[in-house]
Design a protein around this motif. Structure first.
Motif, PDB file in Angstrom:
ATOM      1  N   PHE A 158       0.793  -1.222   0.000  1.00 36.43           N
ATOM      2  CA  PHE A 158       0.000   0.000   0.000  1.00 36.43           C
ATOM      3  C   PHE A 158       0.832   1.282   0.000  1.00 36.43           C
ATOM      4  CE2 PHE A 158      -2.916  -3.166   1.931  1.00 36.43           C
ATOM      5  CZ  PHE A 158      -3.887  -3.130   0.931  1.00 36.43           C
ATOM      6  N   MET A 159       2.155   1.147  -0.094  1.00 34.26           N
ATOM      7  CA  MET A 159       3.020   2.324  -0.159  1.00 34.26           C
ATOM      8  C   MET A 159       2.792   3.073  -1.467  1.00 34.26           C
ATOM      9  SD  MET A 159       7.183   2.388   0.170  1.00 34.26           S
ATOM     10  CE  MET A 159       7.098   1.171   1.497  1.00 34.26           C
ATOM     11  N   SER A 160       2.908   4.393  -1.437  1.00 31.05           N
ATOM     12  CA  SER A 160       2.697   5.189  -2.649  1.00 31.05           C
ATOM     13  C   SER A 160       3.741   4.858  -3.706  1.00 31.05           C
ATOM     14  CB  SER A 160       2.777   6.681  -2.315  1.00 31.05           C
ATOM     15  OG  SER A 160       4.114   7.051  -2.010  1.00 31.05           O
ATOM     16  N   THR A 161       3.398   5.108  -4.962  1.00 27.51           N
ATOM     17  CA  THR A 161       4.322   4.855  -6.067  1.00 27.51           C
ATOM     18  C   THR A 161       5.607   5.650  -5.890  1.00 27.51           C
ATOM     19  OG1 THR A 161       2.495   4.419  -7.596  1.00 27.51           O
ATOM     20  CG2 THR A 161       4.620   5.041  -8.571  1.00 27.51           C
ATOM     21  N   ARG A 162       5.482   6.917  -5.501  1.00 23.04           N
ATOM     22  CA  ARG A 162       6.659   7.769  -5.323  1.00 23.04           C
ATOM     23  C   ARG A 162       7.605   7.200  -4.284  1.00 23.04           C
ATOM     24  NH1 ARG A 162       6.985  13.180  -1.827  1.00 23.04           N
ATOM     25  NH2 ARG A 162       6.851  11.472  -0.307  1.00 23.04           N
ATOM     26  N   ASP A 163       7.060   6.850  -3.118  1.00 22.02           N
ATOM     27  CA  ASP A 163       7.905   6.341  -2.047  1.00 22.02           C
ATOM     28  C   ASP A 163       8.531   5.001  -2.411  1.00 22.02           C
ATOM     29  OD1 ASP A 163       7.262   8.568  -0.615  1.00 22.02           O
ATOM     30  OD2 ASP A 163       5.857   7.568   0.747  1.00 22.02           O
ATOM     31  N   THR A 164       7.756   4.149  -3.074  1.00 25.76           N
ATOM     32  CA  THR A 164       8.270   2.832  -3.463  1.00 25.76           C
ATOM     33  C   THR A 164       9.460   2.972  -4.406  1.00 25.76           C
ATOM     34  OG1 THR A 164       6.060   1.848  -3.250  1.00 25.76           O
ATOM     35  CG2 THR A 164       7.677   0.629  -4.531  1.00 25.76           C
ATOM     36  N   VAL A 165       9.327   3.841  -5.410  1.00 19.99           N
ATOM     37  CA  VAL A 165      10.398   3.996  -6.402  1.00 19.99           C
ATOM     38  C   VAL A 165      11.635   4.656  -5.784  1.00 19.99           C
ATOM     39  CG1 VAL A 165      11.050   5.129  -8.570  1.00 19.99           C
ATOM     40  CG2 VAL A 165       8.816   4.016  -8.360  1.00 19.99           C
ATOM     41  N   ILE A 166      11.427   5.687  -4.960  1.00 24.72           N
ATOM     42  CA  ILE A 166      12.568   6.369  -4.337  1.00 24.72           C
ATOM     43  C   ILE A 166      13.337   5.404  -3.439  1.00 24.72           C
ATOM     44  CG2 ILE A 166      13.248   8.141  -2.671  1.00 24.72           C
ATOM     45  CD1 ILE A 166      10.986   9.881  -3.761  1.00 24.72           C
ATOM     46  N   ARG A 167      12.609   4.668  -2.625  1.00 23.73           N
ATOM     47  CA  ARG A 167      13.275   3.734  -1.717  1.00 23.73           C
ATOM     48  C   ARG A 167      13.999   2.638  -2.491  1.00 23.73           C
ATOM     49  NH1 ARG A 167       9.078   3.054   3.451  1.00 23.73           N
ATOM     50  NH2 ARG A 167       8.554   5.271   3.613  1.00 23.73           N
ATOM     51  N   ALA A 168      13.405   2.178  -3.579  1.00 27.33           N
ATOM     52  CA  ALA A 168      14.047   1.151  -4.401  1.00 27.33           C
ATOM     53  C   ALA A 168      15.274   1.721  -5.109  1.00 27.33           C
ATOM     54  CB  ALA A 168      13.052   0.601  -5.417  1.00 27.33           C
ATOM     55  N   PHE A 169      15.175   2.964  -5.588  1.00 25.07           N
ATOM     56  CA  PHE A 169      16.322   3.608  -6.250  1.00 25.07           C
ATOM     57  C   PHE A 169      17.511   3.678  -5.293  1.00 25.07           C
ATOM     58  CE2 PHE A 169      19.022   7.189  -7.200  1.00 25.07           C
ATOM     59  CZ  PHE A 169      19.176   7.147  -8.577  1.00 25.07           C
ATOM     60  N   MET A 170      17.264   4.128  -4.078  1.00 23.55           N
ATOM     61  CA  MET A 170      18.346   4.270  -3.116  1.00 23.55           C
ATOM     62  C   MET A 170      18.925   2.915  -2.715  1.00 23.55           C
ATOM     63  SD  MET A 170      18.933   7.382  -2.882  1.00 23.55           S
ATOM     64  CE  MET A 170      20.199   7.136  -1.640  1.00 23.55           C
ATOM     65  N   ALA A 171      18.069   1.909  -2.613  1.00 17.13           N
ATOM     66  CA  ALA A 171      18.558   0.571  -2.282  1.00 17.13           C
ATOM     67  C   ALA A 171      19.479   0.053  -3.382  1.00 17.13           C
ATOM     68  CB  ALA A 171      17.387  -0.386  -2.086  1.00 17.13           C
ATOM     69  N   GLY A 172      19.066   0.208  -4.639  1.00 20.39           N
ATOM     70  CA  GLY A 172      19.895  -0.240  -5.754  1.00 20.39           C
ATOM     71  C   GLY A 172      21.215   0.503  -5.813  1.00 20.39           C
ATOM     72  N   ALA A 173      21.175   1.807  -5.540  1.00 17.08           N
ATOM     73  CA  ALA A 173      22.391   2.616  -5.596  1.00 17.08           C
ATOM     74  C   ALA A 173      23.370   2.236  -4.482  1.00 17.08           C
ATOM     75  CB  ALA A 173      22.029   4.097  -5.497  1.00 17.08           C
ATOM     76  N   ILE A 174      22.860   2.075  -3.260  1.00 18.04           N
ATOM     77  CA  ILE A 174      23.735   1.736  -2.136  1.00 18.04           C
ATOM     78  C   ILE A 174      24.339   0.346  -2.316  1.00 18.04           C
ATOM     79  CG2 ILE A 174      23.783   1.231   0.344  1.00 18.04           C
ATOM     80  CD1 ILE A 174      21.714   3.474   0.703  1.00 18.04           C
ATOM     81  N   LEU A 175      23.526  -0.619  -2.768  1.00 21.88           N
ATOM     82  CA  LEU A 175      24.058  -1.967  -2.976  1.00 21.88           C
ATOM     83  C   LEU A 175      25.099  -1.968  -4.092  1.00 21.88           C
ATOM     84  CD1 LEU A 175      23.452  -4.690  -1.562  1.00 21.88           C
ATOM     85  CD2 LEU A 175      22.258  -5.348  -3.652  1.00 21.88           C
ATOM     86  N   ALA A 176      24.885  -1.149  -5.115  1.00 20.09           N
ATOM     87  CA  ALA A 176      25.869  -1.046  -6.201  1.00 20.09           C
ATOM     88  C   ALA A 176      27.190  -0.485  -5.691  1.00 20.09           C
ATOM     89  CB  ALA A 176      25.313  -0.167  -7.318  1.00 20.09           C
ATOM     90  N   LEU A 177      27.118   0.534  -4.833  1.00 20.06           N
ATOM     91  CA  LEU A 177      28.339   1.080  -4.235  1.00 20.06           C
ATOM     92  C   LEU A 177      29.063   0.029  -3.400  1.00 20.06           C
ATOM     93  CD1 LEU A 177      27.237   4.662  -3.140  1.00 20.06           C
ATOM     94  CD2 LEU A 177      29.101   4.104  -4.721  1.00 20.06           C
TER      95      LEU A 177
END
Length: 285
Positions: A22-41
């Protein structure tokens, strides 16, 4: 005590899956973006350490720092939502449908990929001084990883595809165990220790993680790896995503749910033959 018993943390797993649906689209994408970026680092960090020390175990020991950071910050990886979100549907939480589960997976995939790709581009620029020179040792290693783990599987045909799939399964068995381990403790140190151990296992064993690969392979292509985008998608990313789904949901989500949330009926204890006979009578006998 900071330890949370299985019956309690499985309830938290189901609640977490419902909240993500039930999380908003904006929050879901932002949180996923940051997760992908941190794991990539973290992946870039681990590869750099491995190249500079010549010891893969040192890189694997330190890689989990990124995983711990992103989960403590409340960001989401596709591997984690593969395990948690379906439990809310299986538990028949109101409003949770197969469509909403797939929506969450799709948004997290897009966010993770965007974050990992952003870091891949940044690292490619750094390792080549803006594409004005050949990549250094770390960059060359990233290109080699991309080649060996795409074309390397393709060279073995169906056996290579099976191996790739099973490495994806084993990966998310470990990674999702790390996700759940964060719920086993109410202290930061307990959460970090719990997450660190299984993630170390997955990385050192060379299992296939779909989000780590969203960084490794695009950066490998930018740094001269001898493989194509089609090789990456067919001989790594797509089978890895499927393997990650099967591994996390089957070996972590469903097993814990089945035995701690929807438990089977306990067997009846055997009744002693002399039950109900006064102690004095039993002693006399």
């Amino acid at each position: 005590m900071s330890y949370v018993n299985p019956a309690e943390f499985v309830g938290k797993m189901i609640d977490a899956g419902e909240a993500k649906v039930f999380m908003s689209t904006r929050d879901t994408v932002i949180r996923a973006f940051m997760a992908g970026a941190i794991l990539a680092l973290a992946a870039a960090f681990a590869v750099t350490i491995t190249v500079q020390t010549g010891n893969a175990l040192v890189g694997a020991l330190l890689f989990p720092v990124g995983f711990c950071m992103l989960y403590l910050l409340g960001f989401d990886l596709l591997t984690g939502v593969f395990t948690l979100v379906p439990l809310a549907w299986i538990d028949k939480r109101p409003g949770v449908t197969l469509r909403t589960v797939l929506r969450n997976w799709g948004l997290v995939f897009v966010g993770n990929f965007a974050g990992a790709l952003t870091v891949a581009l940044m690292m490619a620029v750094i390792l080549t001084f803006g594409f004005t020179m050949a990549p250094n040792e770390v960059g060359a290693q990233l290109g080699e990883i991309g080649t060996s783990r795409t074309v390397g599987y393709a060279d073995h045909g169906a056996a290579g595809m099976l191996t790739l799939f099973l490495r994806g399964v084993l990966c998310n068995w470990m990674v999702s165990t790390g996700v759940v381990a964060a719920m086993m403790s109410t202290s930061v140190s307990g959460k970090v220790i719990g997450m660190w151990m299984p993630v170390l296992v997955f990385f050192y064993m060379g299992f296939e993680h779909s989000i780590v690969n969203m960084f490794l392979f695009p950066s490998g292509l930018m740094l001269g790896g001898d493989f194509s985008v089609v090789d990456y998608l067919v001989w790594n990313e797509i089978p890895t995503v499927v393997g990650n789904l099967v591994g996390g949901l089957t070996f972590v989500g469903l097993t814990l749910y089945a035995t701690h949330a929807r438990t089977g009926a306990n067997r009846r204890r055997p009744v002693p033959v002399d039950a109900g006979v006064p102690a004095e009578s039993r002693q006399a006998a």
